[in-house]
Design a protein around this motif. Structure first.
Motif, PDB file in Angstrom:
ATOM      1  N   LEU A 299       0.737  -1.220  -0.151  1.00  0.00           N
ATOM      2  CA  LEU A 299       0.020   0.060   0.209  1.00  0.00           C
ATOM      3  C   LEU A 299       0.512   1.255  -0.009  1.00  0.00           C
ATOM      4  CD1 LEU A 299      -2.876  -1.065   2.409  1.00  0.00           C
ATOM      5  CD2 LEU A 299      -2.941  -0.993   0.020  1.00  0.00           C
ATOM      6  N   LEU A 300       2.005   1.211   0.676  1.00  0.00           N
ATOM      7  CA  LEU A 300       2.932   2.250   0.742  1.00  0.00           C
ATOM      8  C   LEU A 300       3.285   2.794  -0.697  1.00  0.00           C
ATOM      9  CD1 LEU A 300       5.003   1.778   3.900  1.00  0.00           C
ATOM     10  CD2 LEU A 300       3.585   3.882   3.367  1.00  0.00           C
ATOM     11  N   ASP A 301       3.868   1.841  -1.397  1.00  0.00           N
ATOM     12  CA  ASP A 301       4.258   1.790  -2.663  1.00  0.00           C
ATOM     13  C   ASP A 301       3.004   1.980  -3.867  1.00  0.00           C
ATOM     14  OD1 ASP A 301       6.931   0.886  -2.171  1.00  0.00           O
ATOM     15  OD2 ASP A 301       6.593  -0.674  -2.476  1.00  0.00           O
ATOM     16  N   GLU A 302       1.976   1.429  -3.456  1.00  0.00           N
ATOM     17  CA  GLU A 302       1.033   1.493  -4.690  1.00  0.00           C
ATOM     18  C   GLU A 302       0.282   2.881  -4.411  1.00  0.00           C
ATOM     19  OE1 GLU A 302      -1.808  -1.665  -5.032  1.00  0.00           O
ATOM     20  OE2 GLU A 302       0.006  -3.119  -4.819  1.00  0.00           O
ATOM     21  N   LEU A 303      -0.045   3.380  -3.117  1.00  0.00           N
ATOM     22  CA  LEU A 303      -0.931   4.484  -3.080  1.00  0.00           C
ATOM     23  C   LEU A 303       0.092   5.906  -3.225  1.00  0.00           C
ATOM     24  CD1 LEU A 303      -2.564   3.726   0.339  1.00  0.00           C
ATOM     25  CD2 LEU A 303      -3.698   4.006  -1.556  1.00  0.00           C
ATOM     26  N   LYS A 304       1.456   5.595  -2.937  1.00  0.00           N
ATOM     27  CA  LYS A 304       2.414   6.809  -3.144  1.00  0.00           C
ATOM     28  C   LYS A 304       2.438   7.108  -4.888  1.00  0.00           C
ATOM     29  CE  LYS A 304       5.619   7.712  -0.722  1.00  0.00           C
ATOM     30  NZ  LYS A 304       7.201   7.900  -0.176  1.00  0.00           N
ATOM     31  N   ASP A 305       2.428   5.872  -5.491  1.00  0.00           N
ATOM     32  CA  ASP A 305       2.572   5.911  -7.144  1.00  0.00           C
ATOM     33  C   ASP A 305       1.189   6.380  -7.708  1.00  0.00           C
ATOM     34  OD1 ASP A 305       4.811   4.543  -7.153  1.00  0.00           O
ATOM     35  OD2 ASP A 305       4.162   2.628  -7.626  1.00  0.00           O
ATOM     36  N   ALA A 306      -0.010   6.101  -7.012  1.00  0.00           N
ATOM     37  CA  ALA A 306      -1.090   6.427  -7.401  1.00  0.00           C
ATOM     38  C   ALA A 306      -1.291   8.167  -7.162  1.00  0.00           C
ATOM     39  CB  ALA A 306      -2.420   5.934  -6.507  1.00  0.00           C
ATOM     40  N   PHE A 307      -1.041   8.505  -6.164  1.00  0.00           N
ATOM     41  CA  PHE A 307      -0.923   9.903  -5.742  1.00  0.00           C
ATOM     42  C   PHE A 307      -0.104  10.779  -6.293  1.00  0.00           C
ATOM     43  CE2 PHE A 307      -3.740   8.007  -2.500  1.00  0.00           C
ATOM     44  CZ  PHE A 307      -4.807   8.649  -2.479  1.00  0.00           C
ATOM     45  N   GLU A 308       0.892  10.104  -6.908  1.00  0.00           N
ATOM     46  CA  GLU A 308       2.288  10.839  -7.622  1.00  0.00           C
ATOM     47  C   GLU A 308       1.855  10.769  -9.160  1.00  0.00           C
ATOM     48  OE1 GLU A 308       5.693   9.313  -6.373  1.00  0.00           O
ATOM     49  OE2 GLU A 308       5.764  10.699  -4.326  1.00  0.00           O
ATOM     50  N   SER A 309       0.786  10.095  -9.536  1.00  0.00           N
ATOM     51  CA  SER A 309       0.697   9.877 -11.075  1.00  0.00           C
ATOM     52  C   SER A 309       0.023  10.977 -11.500  1.00  0.00           C
ATOM     53  CB  SER A 309      -0.306   8.523 -11.195  1.00  0.00           C
ATOM     54  OG  SER A 309      -1.651   8.906 -10.826  1.00  0.00           O
ATOM     55  N   GLU A 310       0.196  11.220 -13.001  1.00  0.00           N
ATOM     56  CA  GLU A 310      -0.296  12.109 -13.868  1.00  0.00           C
ATOM     57  C   GLU A 310      -2.076  12.072 -13.845  1.00  0.00           C
ATOM     58  OE1 GLU A 310       1.040  12.148 -17.917  1.00  0.00           O
ATOM     59  OE2 GLU A 310       3.179  12.566 -17.209  1.00  0.00           O
ATOM     60  N   ASP A 311      -2.594  10.876 -13.912  1.00  0.00           N
ATOM     61  CA  ASP A 311      -4.164  10.844 -13.635  1.00  0.00           C
ATOM     62  C   ASP A 311      -4.554  11.505 -12.475  1.00  0.00           C
ATOM     63  OD1 ASP A 311      -3.771   9.514 -16.354  1.00  0.00           O
ATOM     64  OD2 ASP A 311      -3.711   7.557 -15.386  1.00  0.00           O
TER      65      ASP A 311
END
Length: 744
Positions: free
Chosen positions: A106-118
């Motif tokens: 979750l730390l990885d996936e959520l950070k990626d999600a909230f740093e994504s362009e989308d």
């Protein structure tokens, strides 16, 4: 016992020897599945009770795995009350890793999600719509103000309206000017409120967007774990609460480390850990119930504890610092404790009884957290002495409620072919297990003789295998010194004799005292009112017999028998009882026509350490009768045996040591073929004498006289008929009575 050359030819012992009663009791105790049927194992040290107990538990526990892994997790609803979770064996470690992997993912996936362009695009679009609405409000109020001759201006105080023209105030009346300005200011305030509402809505919408994205990422993980652990309701509920907490604090999963330091406590993520409290993964392959032996049963070692750290001058703890105790580890199986160690900790004993009664384990803590209790399924085995068993049974009302099975190990067994062969097989086992030289048939026979001597009965064998083991090990050592292929009879004899020499310093010193004339003991001649009594002295594990000169003096009076040791407080209660019994015998036999009119003083000469026991009461009576009748007693014969009021001689302890003690005294002073010992007839089976003493008896150099009563003993000591002795004693007592009557 069947014949063999050496113990390498026979089958090793794979069972406990001579403890049929204890074995049956243990089997019953282990079969009864009831929390009150815990077990107390008792017996002398070295009888094999601990070895057998562990062996029986290992055998009985196979296939009876009812234990679990236990975890403590954070309680999101009540943070001070950590939750206990029980899982099948081996699943605790898996669950811990699953939660660790979940948080890492979750730390990885959520950070990626909230740093994504989308996300940035969606966030900007959302915020832009609210910005447009805010701009529309501002434009509207700005336009309206301009139509009324005012322009909107930002200041330190917020939005204010000022006239468009410098002379506008002069063109309209004061009333109209201030009325318009108040209207516009009111509208500005309303607009500010609306903008704030819009900003709040934007925040809510942004949080909704975060939650939507969070759910999209988190829920599949939670659903997968919930399905995996669907059999465990507490795990499913924990996962639900975990998800809700992560969603509530989702910003922590995408913030930079530096930002986190400023905004949240460094241990925030600690609550997402799992405390694998009891891990039984090692047990899952053999499916046996756990067997835990706790040798230091302090409250913390038995029932666990909560550790803490000093943080900014304060004590701090959390659910990850809950440490299990032996009771937790033994849950679902067996807990073995030593009674003497347990009773050193009064609190441990009380907590153990409370745990058995309540069927749950409570960690007693003074810290800020209160862990949920764990249900208990355990059988407790206490190993201790008979003395402690009797104390607990008599003075602790709860003991008999919770320890209903008594496994009592005997310190001796019947001397028969099976048990003799059992000792041979025991020797074979120890030789094989400890890589010792094997014992010859004659060496085994010598060990059996040693075992018989330990039991103190020619028809019994000792079960104190620790002492037998000492002879085995030391006999092997002497065989190695002699470069022998096997341990032979002489090696065993050497082991026994050398151990005796290591321990008999006090005995040798006392022998020297007799030889030098410092201790007065006669082994020849006759004396009135003097007899050699026999006693046993102990120095640690070594006991030896010793002759003691007992003297008696008599005179006219009415004080009866005076025990000098008692008068100076050097006499024990059993010895005092023997003196009173002696008085009873004299009263029955010599005071039927008139009161017993005499003073008789009894003393153990050169005794400085106190006297107890009644084994000398017979010798004391012989000395009194000798003194009263003026009859000399042979000093070459020592006597032992207690009397009852009817003059019967009763069995005493330590008969072997007593006989050998007087034999060596006579040997040191010179054997003449007339010396010997008077013993109770019923003690005959207790004589397990050394080879030297037996040979002296066979050769007529030393004698054993067995008697049933006072009459037989006095005749041996005096070479007189007892009727003559009794007549002389009565004559003296008659004279005492007449003199007393005359003096009145």
């Amino acid at each position: 016992m069947q014949k063999f050359k050496n113990t390498s030819e026979i089958e090793v012992l794979d069972e406990i020897l001579g403890q049929e009663r204890a074995i049956r009791a243990m089997e019953v105790g282990l079969k009864i599945d009831n929390s009150a049927y815990n077990i107390y194992v008792s017996g002398h040290s070295g009888t094999g009770k601990t070895t057998y107990t562990l062996k029986a538990l290992n055998k009985y526990s196979v296939g009876k795995a009812r234990h679990k892994d236990w975890c403590y997790v954070y309680n999101f609803e009540h943070p001070r009350d950590p939750i206990s979770i029980g899982l099948k064996i081996g699943l605790g470690k898996v669950f811990k890793k699953d939660i660790e992997k979940l948080i890492e993912a979750l730390l990885d996936e959520l950070k990626d999600a909230f740093e994504s362009e989308d996300y940035e695009l969606g966030k900007n679009q959302l915020l832009e719509s609210y910005d447009i609405e805010k701009e529309s409000l501002l434009k509207e109020i700005k336009k309206y103000g301009e139509e009324r001759g005012f322009k909107l201006k930002n200041s330190r105080l917020g939005m204010v309206f000022v006239p468009l023209k410098e002379d506008y105030e002069e063109e309209v009346s004061d009333e109209e000017f201030y009325k318009t300005k108040r209207e516009l200011e009111h509208m500005a305030i309303q607009t500010v409120y609306k903008i704030r509402d819009i900003e709040d809505e934007a925040k809510e919408a942004l949080l909704g967007l975060e939650e939507e994205i969070g759910r999209f990422i988190i829920d599949p993980h939670i659903d997968e774990l919930s399905e995996k652990y669907k059999e465990y309701e507490k795990v499913v509920q924990y996962l639900k609460n975990l998800r809700d907490d992560i969603l509530e604090n989702i910003f922590l999963f995408y913030m930079d480390d530096e930002e986190l330091k400023d905004k949240v406590d460094k241990d925030h993520f600690l609550k997402y850990r799992v405390n694998l409290f009891v891990d039984n993964e090692d047990e899952k392959t053999n499916s046996s119930a756990p067997i835990i032996v706790e040798t230091n049963p302090s409250p913390a070692n038995l029932f666990g504890k909560i550790e803490y750290d000093y943080y900014n001058g304060n004590l701090k703890t959390d659910f990850t610092k809950i440490i299990p105790g032996a009771v937790h580890k033994a849950n679902g199986g067996y807990l073995v404790l030593y009674a003497d160690q347990l009773l050193r900790y009064e609190l441990s004993w009380d907590m153990l009884k409370r745990t058995i009664q309540s069927k749950k384990i409570i960690i007693d803590t003074n810290t800020s957290i209160n862990p949920e209790s764990i249900p208990i399924d355990i059988k407790v085995i206490l190993i201790g002495s008979n003395y402690l068993y009797n104390l607990l049974y008599s003075y602790d009302n709860d003991f008999s409620k919770y320890f209903k099975i008594f496994v009592d190990f005997d310190n001796e067994m019947n001397k028969n072919e099976d048990n003799e062969m059992g000792i041979a097989r025991f020797i074979a086992l120890q030789c094989k297990k400890n890589n010792l030289k094997h014992f010859t048939y004659d060496a085994v026979q010598e060990v059996i003789n040693f075992s018989t001597r330990l039991s103190g009965d020619i028809d019994r064998l000792s079960t104190e295998f620790n002492k037998i083991m000492e002879v085995i090990v030391e006999g092997n050592t002497y065989a190695e010194i002699n470069n022998s292929e096997f341990v032979d009879k002489d090696d065993v004899k050497m082991a026994i004799n050398e151990k005796r020499k290591r321990l008999n310093k006090i005995e040798c010193k006392m022998d020297e005292s007799i030889e030098n004339g410092f201790t007065l003991i006669d082994t020849e001649g006759q004396r009135v009112g003097v007899i050699n009594g026999l006693s046993v002295l102990s120095t640690g594990e070594y006991s030896f017999g010793r002759a003691s000169r007992i003297t008696a003096t008599t005179s006219i009076g009415n004080r009866g028998v005076i025990n000098i040791e008692r008068e100076v407080k050097m006499s024990g209660s059993i010895h005092d009882k023997g003196i009173l019994i002696l008085s009873g015998y004299l009263s029955e036999n010599f005071a039927q026509e008139y009161p017993l009119s005499m003073n008789a003083s009894i003393c153990f000469e050169q005794s400085y350490g106190g006297v107890d026991g009644d084994s000398a009461s017979g010798a004391e009576l012989y000395a009194i009768l000798s003194s009263l009748g003026g009859i000399p007693i042979k000093q070459n014969i020592a006597a032992t045996g207690s009397i009852n009021q009817k003059g019967e001689i009763q069995v005493v302890g330590g008969i072997t040591e007593k006989i050998e003690g007087f034999y060596y005294t006579c040997k040191n002073k010179g054997l003449n073929g007339n010396q010997g010992v008077i013993i109770p007839k019923n003690n005959s089976r207790n004589m397990i004498l050394s080879e030297e003493v037996n040979n002296a008896i066979k050769e007529g150099m030393f004698h054993i006289y067995t008697v049933n009563n006072i009459e037989e003993a006095m005749e041996i000591l005096t070479d007189m008929k007892f009727s003559e002795i009794k007549s002389l004693v009565k004559e003296r007592l008659d004279s005492f009575a007449k003199l007393r009557d005359t003096s009145k």
